[in-house]
Design an enzyme around this catalytic site. Structure first.
Site, PDB file in Angstrom:
ATOM      1  N   GLY A  16      41.803  34.808  55.081  1.00 52.14           N
ATOM      2  CA  GLY A  16      41.317  35.991  54.377  1.00 52.14           C
ATOM      3  C   GLY A  16      39.975  36.510  54.860  1.00 52.14           C
ATOM      4  CG  LEU A  19      40.926  40.418  50.902  1.00 53.95           C
ATOM      5  CD1 LEU A  19      41.293  41.876  50.723  1.00 53.95           C
ATOM      6  CD2 LEU A  19      41.933  39.519  50.195  1.00 53.95           C
ATOM      7  CE  LYS A  39      40.400  40.115  63.987  1.00 51.79           C
ATOM      8  NZ  LYS A  39      39.961  39.021  63.099  1.00 51.79           N
ATOM      9  CG  ASN A 178      41.035  34.902  49.790  1.00 52.20           C
ATOM     10  OD1 ASN A 178      41.117  35.766  48.926  1.00 52.20           O
ATOM     11  ND2 ASN A 178      41.917  34.813  50.781  1.00 52.20           N
ATOM     12  N   PRO A 208      40.249  36.900  43.482  1.00 53.39           N
ATOM     13  CG  PRO A 208      40.674  38.637  41.975  1.00 53.39           C
ATOM     14  CD  PRO A 208      39.592  38.068  42.850  1.00 53.39           C
TER      15      PRO A 208
END
Length: 230
Positions: A16, A19, A39, A178, A208
């Site tokens: 993650g 995210l 990235k 995460n 969450p």
């Protein structure tokens, strides 16, 4: 010049990182901060009319406040979804920490309050036969944000990664937990408590699980104000 720069790594691949990075960017925007992200190396890119494009890089572009060309966000785009050094070799390219450092320094010169640099896989992912991805943040002296997935084995992986980061001479600025699955792991609270006591950095938040992850919604689960202190 970007005032604060952080390298985002994970305990493994698929934990993650993108995210979490996007949620941090969204949280920073709510604080009125100008944000940038990149990235440097992305494998698993899709062929498009504009060239190779990576989903993670596009997510970062959407979450940051500043406008950058795709090649500035993801300067090394590789088609196969495999280890970056293997994908690069198959494409006839050679990855080096020096080259990635150059890309990052270019973005650090851009005006902004926050620059996030998302790594690939975990801390020791190879760039070539001699260097791992860790060499890049080490040269830059960049503090690290660690992403930890809440699943069986995460304590061991998190502590080993934190140990490696500190052994390389870098500060862990914070970590984010995460939830990768709809069902919480067994003994999640005990796991979080142990990590909070034993990781050498503050927890920025616990994200969450969402069936369709939305970084803007997840930003509210983070407390990142201290990333801008000093």
């Amino acid at each position: 010049m970007a005032r604060k720069s952080y390298f985002v790594t994970g305990t493994d691949t698929g934990v993650g990182k993108t995210l979490v990075s996007a949620a941090i960017l969204e949280a920073a925007a709510t604080l009125g901060k100008r944000t940038l992200a990149m990235k440097p190396v992305a494998s698993g890119c899709d062929e498009t009319p504009e060239g190779l494009r990576n989903e993670d890089a596009l997510i970062l572009m959407k979450a940051m406040t500043e406008t950058l060309a795709y090649d500035q966000v993801n300067p090394v785009a590789l088609r196969p979804a495999i280890a970056p050094h293997v994908a690069a070799a198959q494409a006839g390219r050679h990855l080096t920490a020096e080259r990635l450092v150059g890309f990052c320094r270019g973005l650090q010169m851009r005006p902004g309050d926050l620059l996030l640099v998302e790594g690939a896989g975990g801390w020791r992912v190879p760039l070539n036969d001699r260097e791992t991805y860790a060499a890049m943040p080490v040269v830059l002296g960049m503090p690290v944000i660690l992403v930890v997935p809440l699943k069986l084995g995460c304590i061991n992986h998190a502590l080993l990664t934190a140990e490696a980061i500190r052994r390389d001479g870098l500060q862990i600025a914070g970590w984010v937990a995460n939830r990768p699955d709809a069902e919480a792991m067994d003994c999640e609270r005990e796991t979080l408590d142990y990590l909070m006591r034993n990781l050498p950095a503050p927890c920025l938040g616990v994200l969450p699980w969402q069936q369709a992850p939305d970084p803007r919604e997840l930003a509210g689960a983070l407390d990142i104000a201290f990333l801008f202190e000093n």
